[in-house]
Design a protein around this motif. Structure first.
Motif, PDB file in Angstrom:
ATOM      1  N   LYS A 349       0.820  -1.206   0.000  1.00 14.13           N
ATOM      2  CA  LYS A 349       0.000   0.000   0.000  1.00 14.13           C
ATOM      3  C   LYS A 349       0.859   1.263   0.000  1.00 14.13           C
ATOM      4  O   LYS A 349       0.550   2.245  -0.678  1.00 14.13           O
ATOM      5  N   GLU A 352       2.153   1.843  -3.410  1.00 11.39           N
ATOM      6  CA  GLU A 352       1.102   2.379  -4.271  1.00 11.39           C
ATOM      7  C   GLU A 352       0.918   3.880  -4.025  1.00 11.39           C
ATOM      8  O   GLU A 352       0.742   4.652  -4.969  1.00 11.39           O
ATOM      9  N   LEU A 353       0.957   4.267  -2.748  1.00 10.72           N
ATOM     10  CA  LEU A 353       0.839   5.687  -2.423  1.00 10.72           C
ATOM     11  C   LEU A 353       2.029   6.486  -2.963  1.00 10.72           C
ATOM     12  O   LEU A 353       1.869   7.604  -3.445  1.00 10.72           O
ATOM     13  N   GLU A 354       3.224   5.909  -2.854  1.00 10.35           N
ATOM     14  CA  GLU A 354       4.417   6.597  -3.358  1.00 10.35           C
ATOM     15  C   GLU A 354       4.341   6.762  -4.873  1.00 10.35           C
ATOM     16  O   GLU A 354       4.710   7.799  -5.421  1.00 10.35           O
ATOM     17  N   LEU A 355       3.853   5.718  -5.554  1.00 12.28           N
ATOM     18  CA  LEU A 355       3.700   5.812  -7.009  1.00 12.28           C
ATOM     19  C   LEU A 355       2.687   6.891  -7.374  1.00 12.28           C
ATOM     20  O   LEU A 355       2.888   7.655  -8.328  1.00 12.28           O
ATOM     21  N   ALA A 356       1.589   6.945  -6.601  1.00 12.48           N
ATOM     22  CA  ALA A 356       0.580   7.973  -6.852  1.00 12.48           C
ATOM     23  C   ALA A 356       1.160   9.370  -6.619  1.00 12.48           C
ATOM     24  O   ALA A 356       0.899  10.303  -7.382  1.00 12.48           O
ATOM     25  N   ARG A 357       1.987   9.477  -5.547  1.00 10.88           N
ATOM     26  CA  ARG A 357       2.621  10.776  -5.275  1.00 10.88           C
ATOM     27  C   ARG A 357       3.575  11.166  -6.399  1.00 10.88           C
ATOM     28  O   ARG A 357       3.569  12.309  -6.865  1.00 10.88           O
ATOM     29  N   ASP A 358       4.390  10.210  -6.868  1.00 13.96           N
ATOM     30  CA  ASP A 358       5.316  10.494  -7.968  1.00 13.96           C
ATOM     31  C   ASP A 358       4.567  10.911  -9.220  1.00 13.96           C
ATOM     32  O   ASP A 358       4.990  11.813  -9.955  1.00 13.96           O
ATOM     33  N   ALA A 359       3.444  10.238  -9.479  1.00 13.93           N
ATOM     34  CA  ALA A 359       2.649  10.583 -10.653  1.00 13.93           C
ATOM     35  C   ALA A 359       2.100  12.002 -10.539  1.00 13.93           C
ATOM     36  O   ALA A 359       2.080  12.760 -11.517  1.00 13.93           O
ATOM     37  N   ALA A 360       1.678  12.374  -9.308  1.00 13.75           N
ATOM     38  CA  ALA A 360       1.159  13.725  -9.095  1.00 13.75           C
ATOM     39  C   ALA A 360       2.249  14.772  -9.291  1.00 13.75           C
ATOM     40  O   ALA A 360       2.020  15.830  -9.894  1.00 13.75           O
TER      41      ALA A 360
END
Length: 740
Positions: A349, A352-360
């Motif tokens: 999890k 997944e949050l880190e990937l979402a942050r990088d994408a943002a």
């Protein structure tokens, strides 16, 4: 070790402490050959076994180090041991076990002050992130690790890990730079091993870049080092690379030769070692460590039973202690299994949050770059629109044409202001805006703002007044440009929402010290005011209070956002007091430095009407043909003659071979930039005024223009009166200063 950890982590009560003391006493009585003095030799053996891919032997040496750490209660040594466990299993692809030991090290680090341990911990975290494909996060962790320790071996390993990451993200030049440094490294622990790994990675990059000959050179160099030092895994990788490269090169005989060598290795050393590692899984290693602890304690219990010098109570307590520890060990093992599953879920999890942050973050960077490019590119056609409109208005158009041209001019200026606002917001968001600290006259700055907006005030039938405290020092230190932007936005905003009223610009000195003053600023109006609900969001981007206000009064809603952000650069905060239908007051305080001893001034001010432009000869440096025509016509209107240089190289040659009163220098040109051309001209002419005439982008800095040798900057598209004023000021002021 289990008892120590349980005592520290679980807070065991006095029965455990008593049992622990008895156990330690029996341990001290034994004569064990291993001691802290052997630690360095043990880690050297571990490093050799690790390089040779002899995993079983490497694990045995780490177990010895762990035993010494536990006996001596040396948390730093135990931390180093856990780190090496994690590194070994990570290199062998056993991520679960690597994370297990990395977590154990994390627990120890909470209670241990150890900068090298913290640095190595971050290095391992970067390696874990790299193995999961999080390249940029891994680079960030490596940079943090480098800050905490200057250990040569760790620094070299960081260089190697960075090279792998740079290869992944196709920054091949950066990767090659790191790898070449490692080939000639002087590491006292892993010199040959690091050079071997560097050569293998250089070979891989060479193949990717289709330089097969270079790939062969580096692969052979790696093979030679690996065979000399017994690096079995690297020997295999070198054979495999050479076989593939020769096959791609069409040299099938050489390819077959290395393929046979690779096959022979797979049938012998590599497969045997891999089989051993596969059998020694992470859970088995952890369970064996726990069982080893139990076996040691049981052996101590037998010695106590045989000893006639020990009392019966000691034997009973020891037996009870062993029983409890046995139960706790079993319970701990079960809890570890549950914890591992929970950790896996949490880890997934988190990733997944880190990937979402990088994408943002990537999306935000893409948005910023897009807006910057668009706003910059729009300035060139806007220059043509505003420039041609100005020229047409001065050619005595008919009345109906004049009306259309004025509408066109208004639309162009409105669009220009909108573009400037977006560029300003982008610069602030990208943290590319730095306040200047130069000498300026505050009264002149505020007076210029008021004067420039008086026409707007007359149209609104509104009285615009400057209330300036005469006790404020004449010369202050700060950023007059950004201060002017702040008041242009605040006063312009006040005038927009005030009809048949009054707008006051107030500057009062609150406190004066030896070299600093605190000044109170306020822009007050008696316009339509702002409701309490609207005040909460009034400083947000594109926020104007309501749709009705936007439709009636227009505007972008960026002005107050820019004011808030610019004041933040000075460490100041904007405040608002307002009542609906009774007006608004925007106020803030600012600390400014000043010269306590003001020297005599030689005052001379020049107005646009006083400039004698006729007979001046200037050089226009501009690559855009339309801009050349417009700028030339604007100069011709003032009877100024000019030459045109299409690029920076032409500008340097023409400035060297001709005499000009000034140079109008575009910054963004093909070939050498306007900044570089200015630097070259300043080498042989330090006097001629050079005015940067350019569309400023997100990455541009006014400081860099001045550092290059520019006397002033005019941003395109510009107002004609500003254009003429800048030319006159720089040419005639320099002449007047010279004569004075």
């Amino acid at each position: 070790m289990i008892a120590i950890l349980l005592n520290k982590r679980a807070g065991l009560k006095w029965p455990f402490l008593l049992c622990l003391i008895l156990c330690i006493q029996t341990t001290i009585a034994q004569n064990d050959g291993n001691s802290a003095s052997n630690v360095k030799e043990i880690f050297n053996d571990f490093m050799r076994y690790r390089h040779e891919n002899n995993v079983d032997k490497a694990l045995e040496t780490l177990s010895q180090a762990a035993n010494i750490a536990e006996r001596n209660e040396d948390s730093k040594l135990l931390l180093d041991t856990y780190h090496q466990y994690a590194r070994l299993f990570l290199e062998e692809g056993d991520y679960e076990t690597a994370i297990f030991y990395w977590d154990r090290a994390s627990i120890l680090l909470k209670d241990t002050s150890y900068s090298f341990g913290q640095a190595f911990h971050l290095y391992l975290d970067a390696s874990l992130r790299y193995s999961e494909g999080n390249n940029f996060q891994a680079l960030k962790q490596l940079e943090e690790s480098r800050k905490l320790s200057n250990n040569r071996n760790l620094t070299n390993n960081i260089l190697l890990q960075e090279a792998y990451i740079y290869t992944n993200i196709e920054k091949y030049n950066d990767a090659i730079k790191n790898l070449h440094a490692l080939i000639v490294n002087s590491d006292d622990k892993e010199r040959a091993y690091l050079a071997t790994r560097a050569n293998l990675q250089l070979a891989k990059i060479s193949v990717t870049l289709n330089d097969l000959e270079e790939g062969i050179v580096h692969s052979k160099a790696a093979l030679e080092l690996a065979e000399k030092h017994g690096f079995s895994k690297e020997i295999k990788n070198a054979y495999e690379q050479l076989s593939n490269i020769y096959e791609a090169n069409g040299n099938y005989s050489e390819s077959l030769l290395y393929a046979k060598g690779l096959s022979k290795m797979k049938d012998s050393i590599f497969n045997v070692e891999k089989a051993k590692l596969d059998a020694n899984t992470a859970d088995k290693v952890r369970f064996e460590h726990q069982m080893n602890e139990l076996n040691k304690l049981q052996a101590k219990n037998e010695e106590l039973s045989e000893s006639k010098n020990r009392s019966e109570i000691t034997a009973i307590l020891t037996s009870a202690f062993l029983t409890i520890i046995s139960l706790l060990a079993v319970s701990l093992f079960r809890n570890n299994q549950i914890k591992l599953k929970t950790n896996d879920l949490l880890y997934t999890k988190n990733k997944e949050l880190e990937l979402a942050r990088d994408a943002a973050v990537s999306a935000m960077e893409a948005k910023t770059n897009f807006l910057s490019t668009v706003t910059h590119e729009l300035r060139t056609p806007l220059y043509a629109v505003t420039g041609l409109t100005h020229l047409l208005l001065e050619e005595n158009p008919s009345e109906h044409q004049k009306e259309h041209l004025k509408s066109l001019k208004f639309s162009g200026e409105y669009l220009l202001n909108f573009i400037n606002d977006i560029l300003q917001i982008n610069k602030i968001d990208a943290e590319k805006l730095e306040p200047l600290n130069i000498e300026f006259k505050l009264h002149k700055v505020l007076d210029d703002v008021v004067e420039s907006l008086q026409q707007n005030a007359h149209e609104k039938k509104t009285e615009l007044i400057l209330d300036y405290d005469p006790t404020i020092p004449k010369k202050l230190m700060g950023d007059p440009i950004k201060l002017s932007q702040i008041f242009m936005n605040l006063v312009g905003n006040a005038l927009k929402f005030t009809k048949n009223g009054r707008v006051e610009v107030i500057a009062k000195m609150l406190k004066k010290e030896e070299d600093q003053v605190k000044i109170y600023f306020e822009v007050r109006d008696n316009g339509i005011g702002i409701s309490e609900d609207q005040q909460k969001n009034i400083f947000e981007s594109f926020e104007q209070g309501s749709i009705q206000i936007n439709r009636e009064y227009g505007g972008t809603g960026l002005g107050l956002t820019i004011v808030k952000s610019l004041l933040g650069l000075f460490g100041s905060t904007i405040h608002l007091e307002s009542e609906l239908d009774h007006g608004s007051s925007f106020y803030f305080e600012m600390d400014l430095d000043y010269e306590s001893k003001e020297g005599d001034e030689i005052a001379f001010e020049l107005n646009l009407d006083e400039f004698q432009f006729k007979g001046l000869h200037v050089l226009i440096v501009e690559d855009n043909k339309i801009n050349q025509v417009i700028t030339k016509k604007m100069l011709t209107k003032k009877e100024i003659t000019c030459d045109i240089a299409n690029n920076g190289n032409e500008a340097i040659d023409m400035a060297k071979n001709n005499t000009y009163d000034a140079i109008l220098m575009d910054i963004h040109m093909p070939g050498i930039s306007g900044e570089e051309a200015t630097r070259q001209i300043r080498k042989f002419d330090t006097v001629i005024p050079i005015i940067a005439l350019t569309a400023i982008s997100l990455d541009d800095s006014l400081d860099s223009f001045y550092d290059a040798g520019c006397n002033d900057v005019v941003t395109k598209p510009f107002k004609p009166e500003v254009f003429y004023q800048k030319i006159g000021e720089n040419i005639f002021r320099s002449k007047m200063e010279g004569s004075i």
